[in-house]
Design an enzyme around this catalytic site. Structure first.
Site, PDB file in Angstrom:
ATOM      1  N   GLU A 170       7.569   5.696   6.090  1.00  0.00           N
ATOM      2  CA  GLU A 170       6.473   5.245   6.928  1.00  0.00           C
ATOM      3  C   GLU A 170       6.829   5.427   8.399  1.00  0.00           C
ATOM      4  O   GLU A 170       7.996   5.634   8.757  1.00  0.00           O
ATOM      5  CB  GLU A 170       6.168   3.773   6.628  1.00  0.00           C
ATOM      6  CG  GLU A 170       5.008   3.171   7.419  1.00  0.00           C
ATOM      7  CD  GLU A 170       3.672   3.885   7.227  1.00  0.00           C
ATOM      8  OE1 GLU A 170       3.586   5.059   7.662  1.00  0.00           O
ATOM      9  OE2 GLU A 170       2.742   3.287   6.666  1.00  0.00           O
ATOM     10  N   HIS A 213       1.734   4.216  -1.900  1.00  0.00           N
ATOM     11  CA  HIS A 213       2.361   3.168  -2.715  1.00  0.00           C
ATOM     12  C   HIS A 213       1.370   2.040  -3.029  1.00  0.00           C
ATOM     13  O   HIS A 213       0.377   1.832  -2.325  1.00  0.00           O
ATOM     14  CB  HIS A 213       3.563   2.577  -1.983  1.00  0.00           C
ATOM     15  CG  HIS A 213       3.198   1.936  -0.670  1.00  0.00           C
ATOM     16  ND1 HIS A 213       2.633   0.669  -0.579  1.00  0.00           N
ATOM     17  CD2 HIS A 213       3.295   2.391   0.597  1.00  0.00           C
ATOM     18  CE1 HIS A 213       2.413   0.368   0.680  1.00  0.00           C
ATOM     19  NE2 HIS A 213       2.790   1.399   1.419  1.00  0.00           N
TER      20      HIS A 213
END
Length: 392
Positions: free
Chosen positions: A208, A104
């Site tokens: 994550e 990202h």
């Protein structure tokens, strides 16, 4: 795609090679096939690597599949032919896939860590929802992060137009906001074929590493749907985040076990060869470990492809479910951090180590439209559900 009741694997080659491996039992073994990308080489300098200056890292070389061809093929067209040939020649239990792993763009949590410094961030500030000027709970993209995603978009457009790079045939993304928006900015508006549209699948286990950090606590399923209503959200992604509790955290072994589960799920269900995954630095590092790839750290917004050999075996190591660990932290900004300590935190008035009690007690998930869930009221959740109990 073969039925899941068949303990077999398939490799099918064509103009756009497709391969699938499907099983209800047995073991999927992953190997990185090296020699094709700069990111596979120990000599590549990670700190200076620029995917936009290196054709996604694709090495200029010849391939057996295109030897003797007189056609004026780009490097990516030659590589595509090589992957197709590998799948065509592979035994029934083996398939080759190319994963485009994209991190990202910069999030507000990344900017906050830079501002506060790593000790303060890891030991205290990351446990907050934000400060007076910014929120990093399920962090959104900063303006710089948006720009990084648009750079990826423009580079994909360039590669499609000039290099004839194979289109991703499937798209997957983490459920956290920074990945959802990065994927959308990267691929929306590209000249994609109707038969491979950009309709990502949102997968819980591509998130994550699960820690105390509020940036890694996702918003609700409803929020994700409202943000991108046409996207495919996996049925097992719960309304509220049941994996983050603000107390316990994944070890590297636990994260790798989770990454293996989601890769097994994708490769068992998806018969495509060219696959895009938008995720996080820690999760991509975990995926690379599972794939047997060398460590390769991605800067925010960066993308690397990896050629993966997937082999179905009748049996393998027993499934593992490594426990979470209770993380230490500070109730106020730390004095410093020391690498030799368990979590590195040296808190005010504490000689060594840190505390394990949470800064916030969690009374309920998502009481407001903003999605903030940490309060100073209510019981503390002290355990995380076993990852293996989920069917992803």
């Amino acid at each position: 795609m073969y039925s899941k009741t068949i303990l077999a694997a398939a490799a099918i080659a064509g103009v756009q090679a497709q391969s699938s491996i499907n099983s209800t039992s047995g073991y999927l073994n992953y190997t990185t096939v090296t020699g094709y990308f700069l990111q596979d080489l120990a000599s590549t300098n990670v700190s200076t690597f620029d995917y936009t200056a290196t054709n996604f890292g694709l090495i200029n070389r010849t391939y057996p599949a295109t030897a003797g061809l007189k056609a004026n093929l780009t490097q990516w067209q030659q590589f595509e032919a090589q992957v197709n040939a590998l799948n065509a020649d592979a035994p029934l239990n083996t398939a080759y896939k190319v994963l485009f792993l994209g991190r990202h763009g910069e999030g507000y949590h990344n900017a906050a860590q830079t501002f506060y410094g790593t000790p303060d961030w890891n030991c205290y500030t990351s446990l907050l929802n934000g400060n007076a000027t910014a929120s990093w709970f399920d962090a959104d993209l900063t303006p710089n992060g948006i720009e990084q995603a648009l750079i990826a978009h423009d580079f994909w457009a360039h590669e499609i137009a000039t290099q004839k790079i194979p289109y991703p045939q499937s798209y997957y993304t983490s459920p956290l906001t920074r990945c959802l928006k990065t994927a959308n900015l990267t691929f929306s508006g590209l000249d994609l074929p109707q038969y491979y549209p950009f309709v990502p699948s949102v997968r819980e286990l591509l998130r994550e590493g699960i820690s105390l950090h509020t940036c890694d606590h996702r918003r609700s399923r409803t929020y994700i749907h409202d943000l991108f209503p046409t996207w495919n959200i996996e049925s097992s992604l719960t309304e509220n985040d049941e994996l983050w509790n603000g107390v316990t955290a994944e070890t590297s072994d636990a994260q790798d076990a989770r990454s293996k589960i989601v890769l097994d799920s994708i490769f068992s269900e998806d018969d495509h060869t060219w696959i895009s995954i938008t995720s996080h630095s820690g999760e991509i590092a975990s995926i690379l470990r599972v794939l047997g790839h060398q460590s390769f750290s991605l800067s925010t917004g960066a993308v690397i492809p990896v050629l993966v050999k997937v082999t179905f075996l009748p049996s393998g190591p027993p499934p593992s479910n490594p426990p979470y660990t209770t993380s230490t932290h500070c109730a106020a900004p730390p004095v410093t951090s020391i690498a030799s300590l368990a979590q590195g935190c040296v808190c005010s008035g504490t000689a060594v180590g840190g505390i394990t009690t949470p800064i916030f007690n969690i009374s309920s998930d998502y009481p407001t439209s903003a999605g903030y869930q940490a309060t100073d009221l209510g019981p503390v959740v002290t355990s995380a559900p076993a990852i293996s109990s989920y069917s992803y």
